[in-house]
Design a protein around this motif. Structure first.
Motif, mmCIF file in Angstrom:
data_model
loop_
_atom_site.group_PDB
_atom_site.id
_atom_site.type_symbol
_atom_site.label_atom_id
_atom_site.label_comp_id
_atom_site.label_asym_id
_atom_site.label_seq_id
_atom_site.Cartn_x
_atom_site.Cartn_y
_atom_site.Cartn_z
ATOM 1 N N GLY A 150 73.952 30.991 -94.502
ATOM 2 C CA GLY A 150 74.358 32.077 -93.619
ATOM 3 C C GLY A 150 73.467 33.291 -93.787
ATOM 4 O O GLY A 150 72.993 33.872 -92.815
ATOM 5 N N SER A 151 73.213 33.673 -95.029
ATOM 6 C CA SER A 151 72.341 34.822 -95.277
ATOM 7 C C SER A 151 70.880 34.471 -95.046
ATOM 8 O O SER A 151 70.088 35.308 -94.614
ATOM 9 C CB SER A 151 72.537 35.324 -96.712
ATOM 10 N N LYS A 152 70.504 33.216 -95.318
ATOM 11 C CA LYS A 152 69.113 32.798 -95.127
ATOM 12 C C LYS A 152 68.680 32.937 -93.674
ATOM 13 O O LYS A 152 67.550 33.308 -93.376
ATOM 14 C CB LYS A 152 68.933 31.338 -95.564
ATOM 15 N N ILE A 153 69.589 32.623 -92.763
ATOM 16 C CA ILE A 153 69.259 32.699 -91.339
ATOM 17 C C ILE A 153 68.864 34.112 -90.955
ATOM 18 O O ILE A 153 67.864 34.339 -90.272
ATOM 19 C CB ILE A 153 70.463 32.226 -90.494
ATOM 20 N N TRP A 154 69.636 35.095 -91.429
ATOM 21 C CA TRP A 154 69.350 36.487 -91.071
ATOM 22 C C TRP A 154 68.082 36.984 -91.751
ATOM 23 O O TRP A 154 67.316 37.751 -91.165
ATOM 24 C CB TRP A 154 70.542 37.372 -91.434
ATOM 25 N N ILE A 155 67.866 36.543 -92.983
ATOM 26 C CA ILE A 155 66.643 36.933 -93.689
ATOM 27 C C ILE A 155 65.425 36.354 -92.977
ATOM 28 O O ILE A 155 64.411 37.032 -92.784
ATOM 29 C CB ILE A 155 66.694 36.447 -95.157
ATOM 30 N N THR A 156 65.538 35.090 -92.561
ATOM 31 C CA THR A 156 64.440 34.441 -91.838
ATOM 32 C C THR A 156 64.180 35.142 -90.514
ATOM 33 O O THR A 156 63.035 35.383 -90.125
ATOM 34 C CB THR A 156 64.774 32.956 -91.577
ATOM 35 N N LEU A 157 65.262 35.476 -89.818
ATOM 36 C CA LEU A 157 65.138 36.154 -88.527
ATOM 37 C C LEU A 157 64.462 37.515 -88.695
ATOM 38 O O LEU A 157 63.558 37.877 -87.932
ATOM 39 C CB LEU A 157 66.524 36.327 -87.910
ATOM 40 N N ALA A 158 64.887 38.263 -89.715
ATOM 41 C CA ALA A 158 64.295 39.577 -89.970
ATOM 42 C C ALA A 158 62.828 39.454 -90.356
ATOM 43 O O ALA A 158 61.977 40.245 -89.916
ATOM 44 C CB ALA A 158 65.075 40.286 -91.079
ATOM 45 N N ASP A 159 62.520 38.441 -91.156
ATOM 46 C CA ASP A 159 61.137 38.233 -91.584
ATOM 47 C C ASP A 159 60.236 37.928 -90.394
ATOM 48 O O ASP A 159 59.123 38.443 -90.285
ATOM 49 C CB ASP A 159 61.088 37.087 -92.600
ATOM 50 N N LYS A 160 60.729 37.118 -89.479
ATOM 51 C CA LYS A 160 59.933 36.777 -88.297
ATOM 52 C C LYS A 160 59.767 37.987 -87.384
ATOM 53 O O LYS A 160 58.737 38.154 -86.732
ATOM 54 C CB LYS A 160 60.574 35.605 -87.557
ATOM 55 N N ALA A 161 60.786 38.826 -87.342
ATOM 56 C CA ALA A 161 60.679 40.048 -86.542
ATOM 57 C C ALA A 161 59.590 40.954 -87.115
ATOM 58 O O ALA A 161 58.797 41.543 -86.373
ATOM 59 C CB ALA A 161 62.021 40.775 -86.521
ATOM 60 N N LEU A 162 59.532 41.044 -88.449
ATOM 61 C CA LEU A 162 58.505 41.864 -89.093
ATOM 62 C C LEU A 162 57.106 41.294 -88.863
ATOM 63 O O LEU A 162 56.120 42.028 -88.844
ATOM 64 C CB LEU A 162 58.782 41.955 -90.603
ATOM 65 N N GLN A 163 57.037 39.969 -88.665
ATOM 66 C CA GLN A 163 55.752 39.325 -88.393
ATOM 67 C C GLN A 163 55.332 39.478 -86.932
ATOM 68 O O GLN A 163 54.243 39.066 -86.553
ATOM 69 C CB GLN A 163 55.829 37.833 -88.732
ATOM 70 N N GLY A 164 56.222 40.058 -86.131
ATOM 71 C CA GLY A 164 55.889 40.274 -84.722
ATOM 72 C C GLY A 164 56.245 39.123 -83.810
ATOM 73 O O GLY A 164 55.786 39.067 -82.662
ATOM 74 N N ALA A 165 57.079 38.192 -84.298
ATOM 75 C CA ALA A 165 57.418 37.018 -83.492
ATOM 76 C C ALA A 165 58.155 37.387 -82.211
ATOM 77 O O ALA A 165 58.110 36.645 -81.228
ATOM 78 C CB ALA A 165 58.270 36.050 -84.315
ATOM 79 N N PHE A 166 58.839 38.536 -82.200
ATOM 80 C CA PHE A 166 59.646 38.913 -81.035
ATOM 81 C C PHE A 166 59.094 40.143 -80.308
ATOM 82 O O PHE A 166 59.797 40.772 -79.523
ATOM 83 C CB PHE A 166 61.092 39.169 -81.470
ATOM 84 N N ASP A 167 57.836 40.465 -80.585
ATOM 85 C CA ASP A 167 57.239 41.649 -79.963
ATOM 86 C C ASP A 167 57.244 41.573 -78.439
ATOM 87 O O ASP A 167 57.337 42.583 -77.755
ATOM 88 C CB ASP A 167 55.801 41.833 -80.458
ATOM 89 N N TYR A 168 57.121 40.375 -77.919
ATOM 90 C CA TYR A 168 57.071 40.209 -76.466
ATOM 91 C C TYR A 168 58.324 39.511 -75.945
ATOM 92 O O TYR A 168 58.279 38.787 -74.954
ATOM 93 C CB TYR A 168 55.810 39.427 -76.076
ATOM 94 N N LYS A 169 59.436 39.730 -76.659
ATOM 95 C CA LYS A 169 60.728 39.172 -76.257
ATOM 96 C C LYS A 169 61.726 40.321 -76.097
ATOM 97 O O LYS A 169 62.685 40.447 -76.863
ATOM 98 C CB LYS A 169 61.238 38.176 -77.302
#
Length: 225
Positions: A150-169
């Motif tokens: 449960g916590s891993k999902i949010w950590i992974t999501l936040a990490d990908k956001a910091l990597q710019g995965a959602f910059d164009y979303k």
């Protein structure tokens, strides 16, 4: 069968089964016009693709069970004769093709786009899972081996956001902002009536409501939209 190598294999392959002969060899047997010529699925019509897929499955040796993060024999009966594994699954443990597949290196994310398109045919979920970021999150959601997922999902999501995965979303970012604001309001014991939506997210809701008011209501009830 479960192992770290098998887990990596499942994460990097879009296939649902394996162990059959090379697709080119099977295609040449089914469709002699390809003998001595290069084969491409694009040259097959719908019925020919179905015939090829059925033959590939008929010749397959193992199936990929993503819900259990495991590989099992296609003829697995679920009854374990040797410890915690059935005879059929015990047999494929030494299958050379399976051993070769699970020991291959995991490709870098930028190479995911080179996955053969036929893996994604007629499956909306697989189409979305071509995105390596979504696939990582999907694998986490389906991994029952860790009670802290449960916590891993949010950590992974936040990490990908910091990597710019959602910059164009912008729609997805807008949704995250709404859910975050709603959580903050709840912590402060305040109502949600003053939550502001981004322009992109508002436009999305308008379009969604145009398709189906029921879908819009369901979206609002479950995702603070």
């Amino acid at each position: 069968l479960r192992s770290e190598q098998i887990s990596s294999y499942i994460k990097r392959t879009p296939a649902q089964f394996g162990g059959s002969r090379r697709i080119e060899n099977i295609a040449c047997e089914l469709f002699p016009r390809f003998l001595g010529k290069s084969f491409s699925r694009k040259k097959l019509n719908f019925e020919e693709k179905r015939k090829l897929n059925r033959t590939l499955y008929a010749e397959s040796v193992w199936q990929i069970d993503r819900s259990c993060n495991s590989v099992r024999s296609k003829t697995c009966n679920g009854y374990a004769e040797h410890g915690n594994i059935c005879n059929e699954c015990c047999y494929i443990r030494s299958d050379k093709r399976l051993c070769t597949n699970i020991t291959k290196r995991v490709p870098s994310p930028e190479n995911v786009k080179f996955t053969p398109k036929y893996y994604w045919e007629d499956n909306a979920l697989k189409e979305h899972l071509k995105n390596n970021h979504l696939r990582d999150i999907w694998n986490l959601l389906n991994d029952d081996s860790d009670c802290n997922n449960g916590s891993k999902i949010w950590i992974t999501l936040a990490d990908k956001a910091l990597q710019g995965a959602f910059d164009y979303k912008p729609i997805f970012v807008g949704l995250c902002e709404v859910m975050n604001d709603a959580a903050e309001q709840k912590i402060k014991n305040k109502g949600k009536q003053n939550i502001k939506y981004s322009e992109e997210f508002t436009n999305f809701l308008v379009i969604l409501g145009g398709f189906s008011t029921r879908a819009l209501d369901l979206f609002r009830q479950n995702l603070e939209g």
